[in-house]
Design a protein around this motif. Sequence first.
Motif, PDB file in Angstrom:
ATOM      1  N   LEU A  17       0.858  -1.159  -0.050  1.00 16.81           N
ATOM      2  CA  LEU A  17      -0.183  -0.004  -0.030  1.00 16.81           C
ATOM      3  C   LEU A  17       0.897   1.377  -0.119  1.00 16.81           C
ATOM      4  O   LEU A  17       0.437   2.383  -0.545  1.00 16.81           O
ATOM      5  CB  LEU A  17      -0.829   0.086   1.292  1.00 16.81           C
ATOM      6  CG  LEU A  17      -2.153  -1.209   1.155  1.00 16.81           C
ATOM      7  CD1 LEU A  17      -2.746  -1.207   2.541  1.00 16.81           C
ATOM      8  CD2 LEU A  17      -3.050  -0.845  -0.054  1.00 16.81           C
ATOM      9  N   ASP A  18       2.094   1.099   0.488  1.00 12.55           N
ATOM     10  CA  ASP A  18       2.867   2.325   0.683  1.00 12.55           C
ATOM     11  C   ASP A  18       3.832   2.424  -0.338  1.00 12.55           C
ATOM     12  O   ASP A  18       4.738   3.309  -0.472  1.00 12.55           O
ATOM     13  CB  ASP A  18       3.586   2.206   2.005  1.00 12.55           C
ATOM     14  CG  ASP A  18       2.807   2.860   3.165  1.00 12.55           C
ATOM     15  OD1 ASP A  18       1.596   3.350   3.188  1.00 12.55           O
ATOM     16  OD2 ASP A  18       2.918   2.004   4.233  1.00 12.55           O
ATOM     17  N   ASP A  19       3.906   1.511  -1.338  1.00  9.08           N
ATOM     18  CA  ASP A  19       4.776   1.644  -2.405  1.00  9.08           C
ATOM     19  C   ASP A  19       4.542   2.986  -3.302  1.00  9.08           C
ATOM     20  O   ASP A  19       3.345   3.003  -3.414  1.00  9.08           O
ATOM     21  CB  ASP A  19       4.877   0.453  -3.284  1.00  9.08           C
ATOM     22  CG  ASP A  19       5.703  -0.757  -2.564  1.00  9.08           C
ATOM     23  OD1 ASP A  19       6.407  -0.570  -1.650  1.00  9.08           O
ATOM     24  OD2 ASP A  19       5.263  -1.911  -2.798  1.00  9.08           O
ATOM     25  N   THR A  20       5.410   3.481  -4.014  1.00  4.55           N
ATOM     26  CA  THR A  20       5.351   4.588  -4.632  1.00  4.55           C
ATOM     27  C   THR A  20       4.918   4.145  -6.210  1.00  4.55           C
ATOM     28  O   THR A  20       5.243   2.922  -6.469  1.00  4.55           O
ATOM     29  CB  THR A  20       6.335   5.285  -4.824  1.00  4.55           C
ATOM     30  OG1 THR A  20       7.524   4.928  -5.381  1.00  4.55           O
ATOM     31  CG2 THR A  20       6.909   6.029  -3.414  1.00  4.55           C
ATOM     32  N   LEU A  21       4.493   4.956  -6.917  1.00  9.06           N
ATOM     33  CA  LEU A  21       4.175   4.618  -8.157  1.00  9.06           C
ATOM     34  C   LEU A  21       5.406   4.367  -9.304  1.00  9.06           C
ATOM     35  O   LEU A  21       5.165   3.758 -10.161  1.00  9.06           O
ATOM     36  CB  LEU A  21       3.167   5.657  -8.973  1.00  9.06           C
ATOM     37  CG  LEU A  21       1.770   5.661  -8.363  1.00  9.06           C
ATOM     38  CD1 LEU A  21       0.863   6.410  -9.029  1.00  9.06           C
ATOM     39  CD2 LEU A  21       1.073   4.257  -8.056  1.00  9.06           C
ATOM     40  N   VAL A  22       6.374   4.965  -8.742  1.00  7.90           N
ATOM     41  CA  VAL A  22       7.767   4.853  -9.351  1.00  7.90           C
ATOM     42  C   VAL A  22       8.107   3.293  -9.007  1.00  7.90           C
ATOM     43  O   VAL A  22       8.413   2.660 -10.142  1.00  7.90           O
ATOM     44  CB  VAL A  22       8.877   5.786  -8.888  1.00  7.90           C
ATOM     45  CG1 VAL A  22      10.205   5.435  -9.373  1.00  7.90           C
ATOM     46  CG2 VAL A  22       8.564   7.225  -9.470  1.00  7.90           C
ATOM     47  N   ALA A  70       0.598   3.501  -3.879  1.00 11.58           N
ATOM     48  CA  ALA A  70       0.016   2.699  -4.538  1.00 11.58           C
ATOM     49  C   ALA A  70      -1.673   2.928  -3.762  1.00 11.58           C
ATOM     50  O   ALA A  70      -2.610   2.769  -4.450  1.00 11.58           O
ATOM     51  CB  ALA A  70       0.385   1.236  -4.369  1.00 11.58           C
ATOM     52  N   SER A  71      -1.825   3.018  -2.699  1.00 15.26           N
ATOM     53  CA  SER A  71      -2.877   3.203  -2.022  1.00 15.26           C
ATOM     54  C   SER A  71      -3.788   4.290  -2.533  1.00 15.26           C
ATOM     55  O   SER A  71      -5.052   3.985  -2.444  1.00 15.26           O
ATOM     56  CB  SER A  71      -2.805   3.352  -0.446  1.00 15.26           C
ATOM     57  OG  SER A  71      -2.078   4.602  -0.012  1.00 15.26           O
ATOM     58  N   GLU A  72      -3.300   5.185  -2.934  1.00 12.75           N
ATOM     59  CA  GLU A  72      -4.114   6.490  -3.690  1.00 12.75           C
ATOM     60  C   GLU A  72      -4.731   6.026  -4.922  1.00 12.75           C
ATOM     61  O   GLU A  72      -5.491   6.903  -5.217  1.00 12.75           O
ATOM     62  CB  GLU A  72      -2.989   7.523  -3.703  1.00 12.75           C
ATOM     63  CG  GLU A  72      -2.484   8.022  -2.423  1.00 12.75           C
ATOM     64  CD  GLU A  72      -1.594   9.455  -2.510  1.00 12.75           C
ATOM     65  OE1 GLU A  72      -1.740  10.104  -3.089  1.00 12.75           O
ATOM     66  OE2 GLU A  72      -0.251   9.103  -1.774  1.00 12.75           O
ATOM     67  N   LEU A  73      -4.207   5.081  -5.476  1.00 16.11           N
ATOM     68  CA  LEU A  73      -4.850   4.690  -6.964  1.00 16.11           C
ATOM     69  C   LEU A  73      -5.790   3.645  -6.656  1.00 16.11           C
ATOM     70  O   LEU A  73      -6.455   3.304  -7.785  1.00 16.11           O
ATOM     71  CB  LEU A  73      -3.792   4.238  -7.927  1.00 16.11           C
ATOM     72  CG  LEU A  73      -2.972   5.517  -8.468  1.00 16.11           C
ATOM     73  CD1 LEU A  73      -2.178   5.000  -9.630  1.00 16.11           C
ATOM     74  CD2 LEU A  73      -3.643   6.664  -8.778  1.00 16.11           C
TER      75      LEU A  73
END
Length: 141
Positions: A17-22, A70-73
């Motif tokens: 969930l905390d992984d970035t989109l990069v 990732a959690s934001e999408l």
Amino acid sequence: MTTAREVMHAGVECLGLDDTLVTAAKRMAELDVGAMPVCGDDDRLRGIITDRDIVVKTIAKDKNPSQVKASELIGETPVWFVEPNTDVDEVLHNMVEHKIRRLPVLDNERLVGIISQADLAAKLPEDKVGELVEAISTTSH
């Protein structure tokens, strides 16, 4: 009867969930996939992020993918899934009805695989796959 387990791609990796989109984009490139499941700390599926999501919902909106998690999408749309013993005809029906290209396979609420159009194309008769591709390609985002 052919089941979801027989056509799925097993050994699917999850983003956190905390992984970035990069991070998501790099993992997709490394794995040569266009989508990745997002799982919580409990290993339960929370959503799926596609390469298109990263472009349309982040980059095209001038958001910095290294600052978006990732959690934001996820969470905007329901995650459709099947169980391993689901008949492949039901898998096809779900993919056509919900206009989705990838369908997670959950066993006891845990992600055990994912079924893509390519998985189906490799393992099913041409007429069944053609119906799926036509239905999704004409109406999918």
